[in-house]
Scaffold this motif. Sequence first.
Motif, short mmCIF file in Angstrom:
data_model
loop_
_atom_site.label_atom_id
_atom_site.label_comp_id
_atom_site.label_asym_id
_atom_site.label_seq_id
_atom_site.Cartn_x
_atom_site.Cartn_y
_atom_site.Cartn_z
N UNK A 128 0.83 -1.20 0.00
CA UNK A 128 0.00 0.00 0.00
C UNK A 128 0.87 1.26 0.00
N UNK A 129 0.55 2.19 -0.91
CA UNK A 129 1.31 3.44 -0.98
C UNK A 129 2.58 3.36 -1.80
N UNK A 130 2.92 2.18 -2.34
CA UNK A 130 4.16 2.04 -3.11
C UNK A 130 4.00 2.60 -4.52
N UNK A 131 5.14 2.94 -5.11
CA UNK A 131 5.18 3.40 -6.51
C UNK A 131 4.61 2.29 -7.42
N UNK A 132 4.97 1.04 -7.11
CA UNK A 132 4.51 -0.08 -7.92
C UNK A 132 3.00 -0.20 -7.93
N UNK A 133 2.40 -0.08 -6.74
CA UNK A 133 0.93 -0.20 -6.67
C UNK A 133 0.25 0.96 -7.38
N UNK A 134 0.83 2.17 -7.28
CA UNK A 134 0.25 3.34 -7.97
C UNK A 134 0.26 3.12 -9.48
N UNK A 135 1.35 2.54 -10.00
CA UNK A 135 1.45 2.30 -11.44
C UNK A 135 0.42 1.25 -11.89
N UNK A 136 0.23 0.24 -11.05
CA UNK A 136 -0.75 -0.80 -11.37
C UNK A 136 -2.17 -0.22 -11.37
N UNK A 137 -2.44 0.64 -10.40
CA UNK A 137 -3.76 1.29 -10.33
C UNK A 137 -3.99 2.19 -11.54
N UNK A 138 -2.94 2.93 -11.94
CA UNK A 138 -3.06 3.82 -13.10
C UNK A 138 -3.33 3.02 -14.37
N UNK A 139 -2.77 1.81 -14.44
CA UNK A 139 -2.91 0.98 -15.65
C UNK A 139 -4.25 0.24 -15.69
N UNK A 140 -4.61 -0.41 -14.59
CA UNK A 140 -5.81 -1.28 -14.59
C UNK A 140 -7.05 -0.59 -14.02
N UNK A 141 -6.88 0.56 -13.38
CA UNK A 141 -8.01 1.23 -12.75
C UNK A 141 -8.14 0.85 -11.29
N UNK A 142 -8.93 1.64 -10.56
CA UNK A 142 -9.06 1.46 -9.10
C UNK A 142 -9.73 0.14 -8.75
N UNK A 143 -10.37 -0.51 -9.74
CA UNK A 143 -11.01 -1.82 -9.47
C UNK A 143 -9.99 -2.88 -9.08
N UNK A 144 -8.71 -2.60 -9.36
CA UNK A 144 -7.67 -3.57 -9.05
C UNK A 144 -7.31 -3.55 -7.55
N UNK A 145 -7.91 -2.60 -6.81
CA UNK A 145 -7.65 -2.49 -5.38
C UNK A 145 -8.80 -3.08 -4.57
N UNK A 146 -8.49 -3.56 -3.38
CA UNK A 146 -9.53 -3.97 -2.44
C UNK A 146 -10.14 -2.70 -1.83
N UNK A 147 -11.28 -2.84 -1.17
CA UNK A 147 -11.87 -1.65 -0.51
C UNK A 147 -10.89 -0.99 0.46
N UNK A 148 -9.95 -1.77 0.99
CA UNK A 148 -8.97 -1.22 1.94
C UNK A 148 -7.79 -0.54 1.22
#
Length: 202
Positions: free
Chosen positions: A42-62
Amino acid sequence: SKFIVGLTGGIGSGKTTVANLFAAQGITLVDADIVARDVVAQGSVGLKAIEAHFGAEILTPEGELDRAKLRQQIFNHPDEREWLNQLLHPMIRAEMLAQVEKATSAYVIMVVPLLFENGLDRLVNRTLVVDISPELQVKRTVKRDNVDVSQVNNIINSQCSRSEKLAKADDVIDNQGEISSLKRQVLALHQHYLQLSGNDNA
Ligand code: ATP
């Protein structure tokens, strides 16, 4: 410019057990599985890039990475899988090397389940394979994880074969016997690695 030993072996071969025996000798471990989780924390550069690519649906509610969804997204989509690997593999490599440089032990053990499969053997000075038969891999993994024999066999078949690993290994630990035999082999290799890394006065 630390001396790095790449420790690998198939599922259930005993990598963790062996790594802990080296750690008991004061050797720093750098674990690829832990680093692979950290680079998408959570909060990592890697996760931000994944979210930017796949959309916020790739994250859990948390706000954490939803691994099941990510697996779905890359399953049957080689281009997406490739995108993800291109993102994460350099980050994982860089973080592992950063941890190696911070280590203060005589040498470092890098624990990498897919050392040969992912070409990470290029990063290390020496490769160490923990070797057991496929039958023992199944037996010990089923006992440890309470999973199906067929699941374990699928994983074994997706990994580089026993003979390929043995052919590429600089050093081999035979883990088909008792833990006491494992300990003896680790102690002998530890002395060898102290010598190779130029710390033979320990
Ligand atoms: P994975 O890649 O699946 O995470 P691993 O290579 O890290 O596995 P371990 O977890 O160290 O393997 O070992 C697999 C199982 O076998 C564990 O339950 C461990 O306690 C057991 N084990 C390891 N070595 C021996 C041995 N020599 N005799 C009996 N059991 C062993």
